[in-house]
Motif scaffolding. Structure first.
Motif, PDB file in Angstrom:
ATOM      1  N   LYS A  24       0.822  -1.213   0.000  1.00  0.00           N
ATOM      2  CA  LYS A  24       0.000   0.000   0.000  1.00  0.00           C
ATOM      3  C   LYS A  24       0.856   1.263   0.000  1.00  0.00           C
ATOM      4  N   ARG A  25       1.994   1.241   0.719  1.00  0.00           N
ATOM      5  CA  ARG A  25       2.778   2.462   0.910  1.00  0.00           C
ATOM      6  C   ARG A  25       4.119   2.426   0.160  1.00  0.00           C
ATOM      7  N   GLY A  26       4.444   1.308  -0.491  1.00  0.00           N
ATOM      8  CA  GLY A  26       5.709   1.222  -1.210  1.00  0.00           C
ATOM      9  C   GLY A  26       6.904   1.183  -0.285  1.00  0.00           C
ATOM     10  N   THR A  27       6.738   0.725   0.935  1.00  0.00           N
ATOM     11  CA  THR A  27       7.833   0.654   1.908  1.00  0.00           C
ATOM     12  C   THR A  27       8.584  -0.659   1.731  1.00  0.00           C
ATOM     13  N   ASP A  28       9.597  -0.860   2.592  1.00  0.00           N
ATOM     14  CA  ASP A  28      10.463  -2.045   2.481  1.00  0.00           C
ATOM     15  C   ASP A  28      10.572  -2.745   3.829  1.00  0.00           C
ATOM     16  N   LEU A  29       9.426  -2.881   4.523  1.00  0.00           N
ATOM     17  CA  LEU A  29       9.461  -3.514   5.844  1.00  0.00           C
ATOM     18  C   LEU A  29       9.792  -5.001   5.743  1.00  0.00           C
ATOM     19  N   THR A  30       9.358  -5.661   4.646  1.00  0.00           N
ATOM     20  CA  THR A  30       9.602  -7.096   4.512  1.00  0.00           C
ATOM     21  C   THR A  30      11.102  -7.363   4.412  1.00  0.00           C
ATOM     22  N   ARG A  31      11.842  -6.588   3.573  1.00  0.00           N
ATOM     23  CA  ARG A  31      13.278  -6.796   3.444  1.00  0.00           C
ATOM     24  C   ARG A  31      13.996  -6.435   4.729  1.00  0.00           C
TER      25      ARG A  31
END
Length: 659
Positions: free
Chosen positions: A576-583
């Motif tokens: 949704k936000r284009g963030t990189d929390l998974t990595r």
């Protein structure tokens, strides 16, 4: 020789003397006034020897007439007394009053100082005073004579009259200190005693006594004997009257008892017919409980053999105690415990359940028997229900077995299910149950009740208790959610409460159509086994709720579903936000949960890593770093990386795993 005048005077004197004798007879003059005249008496002229002789004969005749008249008068008085006594008997006066009248008449007729009557006490072997007249001594009035002792004891023993002119000096009788003291204190000397006979049996003695010595004539003995006979008749009449009255009382009581018994029997018969007709017309346990409460005017509870409530009518009381049910079962009768009547419902020696009646602590014998008869009708109903349930369970069990073994003809299975009220076209969940807290039949019975309530199926399959229920229950019964996992949790709690012990529930589904049930059963069985192996007795879950273990045990592994279930909030946030929390999360775990090394691997400042980890904690929950949860997250991250869009690694693009 007298002159003519002298002869006339003499004749006139004789006639006057004759008239005087008649006057004396008429007046009832004493005998001494009848002295015979002598010759040459101056009054009324001198009598010749011949006239004097005639007057002497006339005087003797007058005395005989007087004695005859006296005897007649005495006989008349005696007869009057006897008639009066007979009249007393005919009027059925009180026996004590009749006996007192007889004793008093004997005293008057015999002219004695004292009369009294004694009765025999055959058990004690003596005779005792019953009535006295003229007695002044209390000791005499209370004296008891042994049979054969004294004059009265001898009369009572021999059934013959005895008399004595002076008792104290008469050696014919056995004298005792007690009797002699009483006689002396009363001052008696002459005593006459005659027996009171009833046939050949002597029941007492009637006495006449004087305080001066005298001789009793045969006429007096006969008179007293006649009065004694009347006294015996009075006593026997009183006995017969008492017996008649007692018999009438007993008869009335028996009549009332018979009438009450007849009414009770009629009431019991009507109630039994009513209850039996209710059962035969298809009435259920609640209908029978209501009818029992109406007939016996109380509240009613019906429980099965396991203590589960089957029906309640007109009461808010709790279930009967196990001790009361056991006592009723052992005695075969209804028992009262703390104001509640309890009756075991039996079929032979088998306990089917119990019925309890409240609000009737004063249950009488008739109503108690009626209550016990109601338990027989209840037993009949429960047996009918069990027979129907066993037949239905067998049919349902056969259908369930065919569903779980991939039987041919799915359309035929669906049609059979519809006849039992089960629509296999709707999504259904499959549950495999286990408990060590209760025997398997109890668990099966509890599952069958749930299946009936939720329009499902329950039965034994390969020694497993299996329950099949719609995955989306009616709104009125939210016990089962749409998913099998939440439904298993709810089911484990409900069955655990019903059986008072932990019940483990493995779930699978939902599935639709007969062909899918066999695989769902196998999956639910593996889930149940896994829960027990993990030490989670009493829990309920589906394989997907077991994390990576569910993935390993699953037949058709849904890796994408596992990743979404484990990392869904983080993946959705990145998409949704284009963030990189998974990595960031992967780098954090790859660096051994070191923030600084993760920052180096990501080429960002360590504060950025800290902020990203805080955001991840907010998305996954505070326990995301717990070892078990961390292992689940790392496995999901690896699967996520392997199943990326390029098929060989790298992170997927935004939205690839979005929910």
């Amino acid at each position: 020789m007298p002159t003519t005048d002298d002869s006339g005077n003499a004749g006139t004197g004789a006639l006057l003397r004759m008239r005087d004798l008649l006057d004396q007879l008429d007046r009832g003059a004493p005998a001494e006034q009848f002295a015979p005249p002598t010759a040459g008496t101056p009054e009324d002229g001198e009598l010749s020897d011949a006239d004097a002789a005639v007057l002497a004969d006339a005087t003797r005749i007058a005395l005989r007439i007087r004695r005859t008249l006296s005897q007649h008068r005495r006989r008349e008085a005696e007869l009057a007394a006897l008639f009066d006594t007979a009249g007393d008997l005919a009027r059925l006066r009180e026996p004590d009053a009749v006996l007192k009248a007889i004793v008093h008449r004997a005293k008057l007729l015999l002219g004695t100082d004292v009369t009294y009557l004694s009765l025999n006490d055959e058990e004690a072997g003596h005779t005792y005073m019953r009535v006295t007249d003229g007695s002044v001594s209390a000791a005499f009035q209370q004296v008891r004579l042994g049979l054969g002792e004294g004059l009265g004891g001898l009369v009572a023993e021999t059934a013959r009259p005895y008399s004595t002119g002076d008792y104290r000096d008469d050696r014919r009788f056995r004298h005792t200190t007690k009797i002699d003291t009483a006689v002396t204190e009363e001052g008696l000397r002459a005593i006459l005693g005659v027996p009171l006979r009833l046939g050949t049996r002597v029941i007492g003695v009637l006495y006449a006594a004087d305080r001066t010595a005298r001789t009793f004539t045969p006429d007096e003995v006969a008179l007293l004997s006649s009065l004694a006979d009347h006294a015996a008749i009075a006593i026997d009449g009183a006995r017969l009257l008492d017996e008649t009255r007692t018999a009438l009382v007993d008869l009335n009581e028996a009549s009332r008892t018979i009438e009450a018994h007849s009414e009770a029997m009629q009431r019991a018969e009507d109630a039994h017919d009513r209850l039996t007709d209710l059962v035969l017309r298809g009435g259920d346990v609640t209908d029978v409980a209501t009818a029992i409460g109406t007939v016996l005017q109380g509240g009613t509870l019906v429980h099965d053999a396991e203590g589960a409530e089957l029906a309640r009518a007109g009461t808010d009381s709790g279930p009967p105690s196990a001790e009361a049910v056991a006592a009723s079962r052992a005695g075969g009768r209804a028992v009262c415990a703390n104001g509640t009547w309890v009756c075991a419902v039996l079929a032979g020696h088998e306990l089917l359940g119990s019925i309890a009646l409240t609000g009737r602590a004063d249950l009488d014998d008739a109503d108690r028997r009626l209550f016990e008869r109601a338990s027989l009708v209840t037993a009949l109903l429960l047996l009918l229900r069990r027979s129907v349930a066993e037949t239905e369970d067998r049919v349902r069990g056969e259908l369930l077995g065919d569903l779980l073994t991939r039987a041919a003809d799915p359309a035929g299975l669906a049609a059979r299910a519809l006849r039992l009220g089960v629509n296999l076209g709707r999504p259904h969940a499959v549950f495999v149950l286990h408990t060590g807290a209760a025997p398997r039949p109890r668990l099966l019975a509890a599952a069958a009740r749930l299946a009936q309530a939720r329009k499902g199926l329950a039965g034994l399959h390969h020694e497993d208790v299996v329950l099949v229920c719609p995955a989306e229950p009616p709104a009125a019964d939210p016990g089962l959610a749409a998913g099998a996992g939440p439904a298993a949790v709810s089911l484990a709690g409900e069955l655990g409460r019903a059986l008072a012990g932990p019940v483990t529930v493995g779930a699978a589904g939902p599935v639709t159509g007969p062909a899918e049930f066999a695989d769902a059963y196998a999956e639910a069985r593996r889930c149940r086994t896994a829960l027990r192996a993990l030490g989670r007795e009493g829990a309920g879950a589906a394989l997907r709720d077991l994390g990576f273990l569910g993935v390993l045990l699953g037949d058709q592994t849904d890796l994408g579903g596992y990743v979404r279930q484990t990392l869904g909030p983080v993946l959705a946030y990145d998409a949704k936000r284009g963030t990189d929390l998974t990595r960031t999360l992967r780098a954090y775990f790859d660096s051994g949960t070191s923030r600084s090394r993760a920052a180096e691997a990501l080429h960002v400042h360590v504060n950025t890593v800290v902020q990203r980890l805080d955001r991840i904690g907010g998305l996954l929950g505070r326990d995301w770093q717990r070892p078990e949860r961390a292992l689940e997250l790392q496995l999901a991250l690896r699967i996520h990386r392997v199943n990326g869009p390029d098929g060989g690694g790298g992170d997927p693009g935004p939205g690839d795993f979005a929910p």
